[in-house]
Design a protein around this motif. Structure first.
Motif, PDB file in Angstrom:
ATOM      1  N   GLN A   1      -0.822   2.237  -8.515  1.00 46.92           N
ATOM      2  CA  GLN A   1      -0.530   2.835  -7.185  1.00 46.92           C
ATOM      3  C   GLN A   1       0.042   4.099  -7.538  1.00 46.92           C
ATOM      4  OE1 GLN A   1      -0.471   1.198  -3.110  1.00 46.92           O
ATOM      5  NE2 GLN A   1      -2.105   0.488  -4.869  1.00 46.92           N
ATOM      6  N   ARG A   2       0.305   5.289  -6.988  1.00 45.59           N
ATOM      7  CA  ARG A   2       0.214   6.388  -7.024  1.00 45.59           C
ATOM      8  C   ARG A   2       1.775   6.482  -6.708  1.00 45.59           C
ATOM      9  NH1 ARG A   2      -4.823  10.121  -6.508  1.00 45.59           N
ATOM     10  NH2 ARG A   2      -5.438   9.678  -8.198  1.00 45.59           N
TER      11      ARG A   2
ATOM     12  N   ARG B   1      -8.812   4.056  -4.212  1.00 46.90           N
ATOM     13  CA  ARG B   1     -10.047   2.581  -4.116  1.00 46.90           C
ATOM     14  C   ARG B   1     -10.925   3.421  -5.123  1.00 46.90           C
ATOM     15  NH1 ARG B   1      -6.695   1.194  -0.831  1.00 46.90           N
ATOM     16  NH2 ARG B   1      -7.160  -0.494   0.612  1.00 46.90           N
ATOM     17  N   ASP B   2     -10.915   2.609  -6.150  1.00 48.11           N
ATOM     18  CA  ASP B   2     -12.414   3.116  -7.229  1.00 48.11           C
ATOM     19  C   ASP B   2     -13.915   2.964  -7.086  1.00 48.11           C
ATOM     20  OD1 ASP B   2     -13.585   0.799  -7.184  1.00 48.11           O
ATOM     21  OD2 ASP B   2     -12.348  -0.492  -8.981  1.00 48.11           O
ATOM     22  N   GLU B   3     -14.335   3.016  -7.859  1.00 48.35           N
ATOM     23  CA  GLU B   3     -15.981   3.192  -7.525  1.00 48.35           C
ATOM     24  C   GLU B   3     -16.852   2.380  -7.114  1.00 48.35           C
ATOM     25  OE1 GLU B   3     -15.917   3.010 -12.017  1.00 48.35           O
ATOM     26  OE2 GLU B   3     -14.689   3.718 -10.683  1.00 48.35           O
ATOM     27  N   PHE B   4     -15.953   1.201  -7.130  1.00 48.52           N
ATOM     28  CA  PHE B   4     -16.380  -0.473  -6.284  1.00 48.52           C
ATOM     29  C   PHE B   4     -16.133  -0.268  -4.757  1.00 48.52           C
ATOM     30  CE2 PHE B   4     -16.951  -0.506 -10.952  1.00 48.52           C
ATOM     31  CZ  PHE B   4     -18.307  -0.701 -11.183  1.00 48.52           C
TER      32      PHE B   4
ATOM     33  N   GLU C   1       1.211  -1.374   0.538  1.00 52.26           N
ATOM     34  CA  GLU C   1       0.001  -0.084   0.224  1.00 52.26           C
ATOM     35  C   GLU C   1       0.989   1.282  -0.421  1.00 52.26           C
ATOM     36  OE1 GLU C   1      -3.583   0.231  -0.211  1.00 52.26           O
ATOM     37  OE2 GLU C   1      -4.295  -1.481   1.232  1.00 52.26           O
ATOM     38  N   ARG C   2       0.428   2.220  -0.677  1.00 56.55           N
ATOM     39  CA  ARG C   2       0.744   3.401  -0.415  1.00 56.55           C
ATOM     40  C   ARG C   2       0.082   4.104   0.895  1.00 56.55           C
ATOM     41  NH1 ARG C   2       4.119   1.820  -4.269  1.00 56.55           N
ATOM     42  NH2 ARG C   2       3.998   3.150  -6.147  1.00 56.55           N
TER      43      ARG C   2
ATOM     44  N   GLY D   1      -4.268  13.045  -3.392  1.00 54.13           N
ATOM     45  CA  GLY D   1      -5.494  12.868  -3.503  1.00 54.13           C
ATOM     46  C   GLY D   1      -6.737  13.472  -3.917  1.00 54.13           C
ATOM     47  N   ARG D   2      -6.288  13.524  -5.550  1.00 54.68           N
ATOM     48  CA  ARG D   2      -7.040  13.877  -6.346  1.00 54.68           C
ATOM     49  C   ARG D   2      -8.044  11.870  -6.785  1.00 54.68           C
ATOM     50  NH1 ARG D   2      -5.123  16.996 -11.839  1.00 54.68           N
ATOM     51  NH2 ARG D   2      -5.040  18.162 -10.047  1.00 54.68           N
TER      52      ARG D   2
END
Length: 318
Positions: free
Chosen positions: A179-180, A168-171, A162-163, A189-190
């Motif tokens: 990972q950013r 997490r996506d819309e689901f 994890e970063r 956080g965009r």
């Protein structure tokens, strides 16, 4: 020897320079407070996941340092499976009341009834998989765009992927391959509408760091973390507390032992360790000599498969 760095601090008002020594705990604390403030600055409706366990208690302590004398810019939220240790729940309620912060409790039992979910069966029937439904429903109901949690990278290999800001996506699902980068302590956080971010301010802490920080700051904990007498079922080398949630069968070995808990999850999937450690110093000595992570030694649900935690996280688990 603990490495230290000296930071010049400009005294307010008279511009005199003073010296303060920052050790590694100061650095960890400073990073975590920075992350909490980034959450407050970047998101509209964050929440702090709070279970009454030691890691989430440390998170609350860090939030007090980050935002007092003001109120928290987020509520405390607990996804209650109904299989929790009473000591942790009592501590959760008492702490929330003592600091005067809002506590939202969402119950998995309610989700099971509303969605007609099928509960796991067997000797250690856990609701861990079902709590994902309750968490995602809670995020949707309160429109949370960020959820702060107390996961640490040393706990389990999936959590090490994890970063600190984990999208997490819309689901509500997580893709470990998307990972950013987080260079120079810069957190992005965009998100798009419907997405949310799981934030882990103590990612870089270890179990030993947590206990050293608890000691230094004199942080209170539930008594379950210290040695006490408890009736346990001995099963495949683990000691699981007897309760109405555990199916005790003929031939099972049940006895009263002096134990403590390294991590506090559900009674159905969290094992105790034999211990006489009833002070923080004693616990720190135990941790220094142990060769097993807290989840590796005590969490039954992580033993389902090699990728048990990662599979749950992909589905929306915290």
């Amino acid at each position: 020897m603990i490495a230290t760095q000296h930071i010049d601090l400009l005294a307010a008002g008279n511009h005199q320079v003073s010296k303060k020594t920052f050790d590694y705990l100061d650095n960890l604390e400073s990073e975590s407070i920075h992350i909490l403030r980034e959450v407050a600055g970047q998101f509209e409706r964050p929440a702090l996941l709070f279970s009454g366990g030691k890691d989430s208690i440390v998170l609350v302590h860090l939030a007090l340092k980050a935002f007092r004398p003001g109120k928290f810019p987020f509520p405390l939220v607990h996804i209650d499976t109904g299989h929790n240790f009473k000591e942790a729940l009592d501590f959760r309620d008492a702490l929330a009341e003592s600091i005067g912060e809002k506590l939202i409790v969402s119950k998995v039992e309610d989700t099971i009834k509303q969605k007609n979910l099928t509960e796991q069966k067997g000797k250690f029937a856990s609701r861990n998989a079902l709590q994902t439904f309750t968490l995602l429903d809670t995020i949707e109901a309160f429109k949370f765009d960020a959820c702060i949690g107390g996961a640490r990278r040393d706990e389990e290999k999936a959590r090490a992927k994890e970063r600190i800001f984990s999208i997490r996506d819309e689901f509500g699902q997580w893709d470990p391959k998307l990972q950013r980068p987080e260079l120079w302590n810069t957190y992005n956080g965009r998100i798009d509408k419907g997405e949310n971010v799981r934030v882990f301010p103590i990612s870089n802490w270890t179990e030993l760091d947590i206990w050293n920080y608890i000691k230094r700051n004199n942080i209170e904990l539930p008594a379950i973390y210290f040695a006490h007498d408890r009736e346990v079922l001995e099963y495949q080398g683990q000691l699981v507390a007897t309760s109405e949630f555990i199916k005790v069968e003929e031939g099972d070995i049940v006895s009263t032992k002096k134990v403590r808990y390294r991590t506090v999850g559900d009674m159905t999937c969290t094992a105790a360790v034999e211990s006489t450690a009833n002070t923080i110093d004693d616990i720190i000595k135990e941790i220094i000599t142990t060769k097993t992570s807290e989840r590796g030694e005590t969490r039954i649900d992580d033993r389902v498969s090699e990728a048990a935690m990662e599979d749950r996280k992909k589905g929306g688990y915290f």
